[in-house]
Scaffold this motif. Structure first.
Motif, PDB file in Angstrom:
ATOM      1  N   ASN A 264       0.781  -1.235   0.000  1.00 29.16           N
ATOM      2  CA  ASN A 264       0.000   0.000   0.000  1.00 29.16           C
ATOM      3  C   ASN A 264       0.813   1.286   0.000  1.00 29.16           C
ATOM      4  N   HIS A 265       2.155   1.203  -0.050  1.00 31.78           N
ATOM      5  CA  HIS A 265       2.937   2.430   0.050  1.00 31.78           C
ATOM      6  C   HIS A 265       4.141   2.492  -0.892  1.00 31.78           C
ATOM      7  N   VAL A 266       4.700   1.352  -1.264  1.00 34.18           N
ATOM      8  CA  VAL A 266       5.912   1.362  -2.085  1.00 34.18           C
ATOM      9  C   VAL A 266       5.572   1.650  -3.540  1.00 34.18           C
ATOM     10  N   ILE A 267       6.213   2.687  -4.075  1.00 31.87           N
ATOM     11  CA  ILE A 267       6.058   3.092  -5.483  1.00 31.87           C
ATOM     12  C   ILE A 267       7.374   2.809  -6.195  1.00 31.87           C
ATOM     13  N   ASP A 268       7.332   2.006  -7.263  1.00 25.85           N
ATOM     14  CA  ASP A 268       8.574   1.656  -7.939  1.00 25.85           C
ATOM     15  C   ASP A 268       8.658   2.128  -9.386  1.00 25.85           C
ATOM     16  N   SER A 269       7.594   2.760  -9.899  1.00 20.80           N
ATOM     17  CA  SER A 269       7.614   3.224 -11.291  1.00 20.80           C
ATOM     18  C   SER A 269       7.663   4.744 -11.395  1.00 20.80           C
ATOM     19  N   TYR A 270       8.143   5.380 -10.336  1.00 24.11           N
ATOM     20  CA  TYR A 270       8.199   6.851 -10.329  1.00 24.11           C
ATOM     21  C   TYR A 270       9.100   7.405 -11.419  1.00 24.11           C
ATOM     22  N   ASP A 271      10.165   6.668 -11.785  1.00 23.92           N
ATOM     23  CA  ASP A 271      11.062   7.144 -12.840  1.00 23.92           C
ATOM     24  C   ASP A 271      10.292   7.326 -14.142  1.00 23.92           C
ATOM     25  N   ALA A 272       9.452   6.345 -14.493  1.00 22.14           N
ATOM     26  CA  ALA A 272       8.635   6.443 -15.711  1.00 22.14           C
ATOM     27  C   ALA A 272       7.540   7.488 -15.546  1.00 22.14           C
ATOM     28  N   ILE A 273       6.920   7.535 -14.360  1.00 26.91           N
ATOM     29  CA  ILE A 273       5.842   8.508 -14.116  1.00 26.91           C
ATOM     30  C   ILE A 273       6.350   9.934 -14.288  1.00 26.91           C
ATOM     31  N   LEU A 274       7.536  10.221 -13.735  1.00 27.62           N
ATOM     32  CA  LEU A 274       8.056  11.594 -13.731  1.00 27.62           C
ATOM     33  C   LEU A 274       8.687  12.003 -15.044  1.00 27.62           C
ATOM     34  N   LYS A 275       8.615  11.147 -16.053  1.00 23.91           N
ATOM     35  CA  LYS A 275       8.982  11.565 -17.413  1.00 23.91           C
ATOM     36  C   LYS A 275       7.836  12.331 -18.065  1.00 23.91           C
ATOM     37  N   SER A 276       6.668  12.286 -17.435  1.00 24.32           N
ATOM     38  CA  SER A 276       5.511  13.054 -17.895  1.00 24.32           C
ATOM     39  C   SER A 276       5.565  14.468 -17.333  1.00 24.32           C
ATOM     40  N   GLU A 277       5.547  15.472 -18.209  1.00 17.10           N
ATOM     41  CA  GLU A 277       5.576  16.864 -17.752  1.00 17.10           C
ATOM     42  C   GLU A 277       4.334  17.199 -16.930  1.00 17.10           C
ATOM     43  N   LYS A 278       3.218  16.593 -17.301  1.00 17.07           N
ATOM     44  CA  LYS A 278       1.974  16.839 -16.560  1.00 17.07           C
ATOM     45  C   LYS A 278       2.091  16.302 -15.137  1.00 17.07           C
ATOM     46  N   ALA A 279       2.718  15.134 -15.002  1.00 17.15           N
ATOM     47  CA  ALA A 279       2.906  14.562 -13.666  1.00 17.15           C
ATOM     48  C   ALA A 279       3.820  15.444 -12.832  1.00 17.15           C
TER      49      ALA A 279
END
Length: 580
Positions: A264-279
């Motif tokens: 419920n807390h560990v995020i492991d795809s933040y590298d891909a998520i933060l390639k989005s300028e909107k994110a």
């Protein structure tokens, strides 16, 4: 005879001090001037000796031993350039806080600076990269000198395991003759051991209470965990995240992706998520709490660097200063696990939040997009190699990851699981040198061990493979061969095609099968993913050196990564548009 008696008593006391201080593993490179220490170390029944002919390889092998065991390791060589070849490993140990006891033999003072053979200036050879240096006294007889030698051995371990941990350097001048007296037993007479106790930094309870009171009112908080490998930390930080209601952005070297207490807390795809300028625009936190060294992810680093009006707290049990972005607002020197436990104890109820829910939903979307893109792909490429390997790894295994592209692909494709897989890398100086030797050092204590490495890094430390043969070590090496420096295809240098291949692509065109055979290893070259799967399944039961080569294409690899990231960004953008 009197000289040899003094030499033996003095150095036997030093070796005894190392053993009393907890040293069990010693890596030695052959040489003449180091003979007295080498022979006495070999004669001590409580020490495990690992011979490594090449000093550069030996240094990294010792580093891998210390990293895997979480204990200090001694390293011994002869005088001259042998000691200089330890330099890269000493630098890495310093930056990654690995305790190494570096012991260099030297010419006596009368043979320094007079043109004597195999004599260089070894005083402060490693500069500021060691926590402590001393030029030891020449061996002399007498109990006082033996006490001095033993005390300095214990002090060396104390300095190396202090805060922050790191390498120390002791330089030993020896006069000839160099042969110690091994009969009778030189270790038969011992004084009571000098004991050391290095404490852990703790934050006062008043400060903990104040932080708990403030942080539990914050909605948009992030916990960022970079490279950290401390026992108990994973469980403690996840418990804290549950109390605060914050997502944990978990680097692959944080040991959090494969030691998941709760999903419920560990995020492991933040590298891909933060390639989005909107994110990047919509996911601005009020508070970041960071544990461990700087994360691998460049998008995460840029994201943090560009934030405004942010509380940025760094918790460091080593009392160091690891903040290259100069964004920190608070530096806390405290043992990480204890800090998390103490803080969580002050928060009575766990918190749920829309902020956490949004991060978790994006994490699922990103992983689904990555999986949807990767699963049908038949092309042999580096990202899919890590993607497939992650599904095949046995429980309780260890993955040592090379720098450049392999560690970045690990960041993208190694997702959270409950298999308790330990992930290691040399991220102090981020170099490609010594990775094979470090992984083999780790393989002494970790099994099964898989090394994921690019072809240039493999070539750079190919002579490190000798350790597998000499010490009968088990290691499975996944060799990602794109015939050159794949990481540079992602950098601005790639836009200068005229000199790119000459200066950065650097293809070697080597057949690595011959090198593997030379070291009596098993070699497999795969041509499809079914062949890769079979090779990995067979590797688990294979004894000794096992190399699985995956030939890839640099240009296609770049194209595949970019297309996948674009897909992830489209899915994330669609999600964020819907929640606006």
């Amino acid at each position: 005879m009197k000289h040899q008696e003094a030499l033996t008593q003095y150095l036997a006391a030093f070796v005894t001090g190392l053993v009393h201080a907890g040293i069990k593993d010693v890596v030695i490179s052959p040489g003449s001037r180091s003979t007295p220490l080498a022979m006495l170390m070999a004669a001590h029944t409580d020490l495990r000796i690992y011979m490594n002919i090449d000093e550069r390889s030996a240094g990294f092998f010792a580093l891998g031993l210390a990293k895997a065991s979480r204990k200090p390791v001694a390293l011994l060589c002869t005088s001259g350039t042998a000691a200089a070849n330890y330099y890269p490993a000493v630098v890495e140990a310093s930056l990654s806080r690995i305790p190494l006891i570096v012991l260099t033999a030297d010419r006596p003072h009368e043979l320094r600076n007079v043109g004597a053979p195999q004599a260089i200036d070894q005083i402060h050879l490693y500069g500021h990269h060691v926590r402590w240096f001393t030029d030891m006294a020449l061996p002399e007889e007498g109990r006082a000198q033996a006490n001095y030698a033993e005390t300095f051995a214990v002090r060396a371990v104390k300095e190396a395991t202090g805060l922050p941990k790191g390498p120390v350097h002791l330089n030993f001048p020896f006069r000839e003759p160099l042969i110690p007296i091994l009969n009778p037993n030189p270790f038969s007479q011992q004084r009571p051991p000098l004991l050391i106790e290095n404490g852990r930094l703790l934050l006062p309870i008043e400060s903990i209470k104040k932080l708990a009171e403030e942080w539990q009112t914050i909605e948009k908080g992030l916990i960022v965990c970079g490279p950290i490998d401390e026992l108990g930390f994973s469980e403690s930080v996840q418990n804290l995240a549950e109390k605060l209601g914050f997502p944990i952005l978990a680097d692959p070297l944080s040991q959090l992706r494969s030691n998941v207490v709760t999903d419920n807390h560990v995020i492991d795809s933040y590298d891909a998520i933060l390639k989005s300028e909107k994110a990047v625009e919509q996911l601005k936190p009020e508070l970041i709490i960071r544990f461990g060294d700087m994360p691998v992810s460049k998008p995460l680093s840029l994201f943090v660097k560009n934030l405004q009006d942010l509380q940025y707290v760094i918790v460091d049990g080593g009392a160091g200063w690891r903040e290259p972005n100069h964004m920190a607002t608070t530096m806390i020197n405290s043992d990480e696990a204890i800090f998390c436990d103490d803080l969580a104890a002050q928060i009575l109820e766990s918190k749920k939040s829309k902020w956490l829910k949004m991060w978790l939903e994006m994490d699922v979307i990103a992983k689904d997009a990555i999986s949807t893109y990767m699963v049908p792909s038949e092309e042999l490429e580096e990202g899919k190699a890590v993607f497939e390997l992650a599904k095949l790894l046995p429980e309780e295994s260890t993955v040592f990851v090379g720098n450049s592209m392999p560690i970045r692909d690990m960041d993208t494709f190694f997702h959270k699981n409950k298999s308790n897989i330990r992930v290691m890398a040399n991220r102090g100086a981020n170099g490609i040198d010594g990775v094979v030797s470090s992984a083999l050092g780790a393989a002494v204590h970790e099994r099964p061990l898989f090394l994921v490495i690019g072809d240039l890094s493999f070539f750079h430390d190919m002579n490190g493979l000798l350790a597998a043969k000499l010490h009968k070590l088990n290691i499975n090496i996944i060799l990602l061969n794109n015939d050159g420096g794949g990481i540079f295809s992602y950098l601005p240098q790639a836009k200068e095609p005229k000199y790119f291949e000459l200066l950065y692509g650097t293809p070697t065109g080597l057949n690595y099968e011959h090198a593997v055979q030379m070291y009596h290893g098993q070699y497999t070259k795969v041509f499809d993913w079914e062949g890769f799967k079979l090779a990995i399944l067979e590797a688990v039961s294979h004894e000794g050196l096992n190399v699985i080569e995956i030939p890839t294409d640099r240009a296609k690899n770049l194209e595949s990564h970019r297309e996948m990231w674009q897909r992830v960004s489209r899915e994330i953008n669609n999600y964020l548009q819907d929640v606006e």
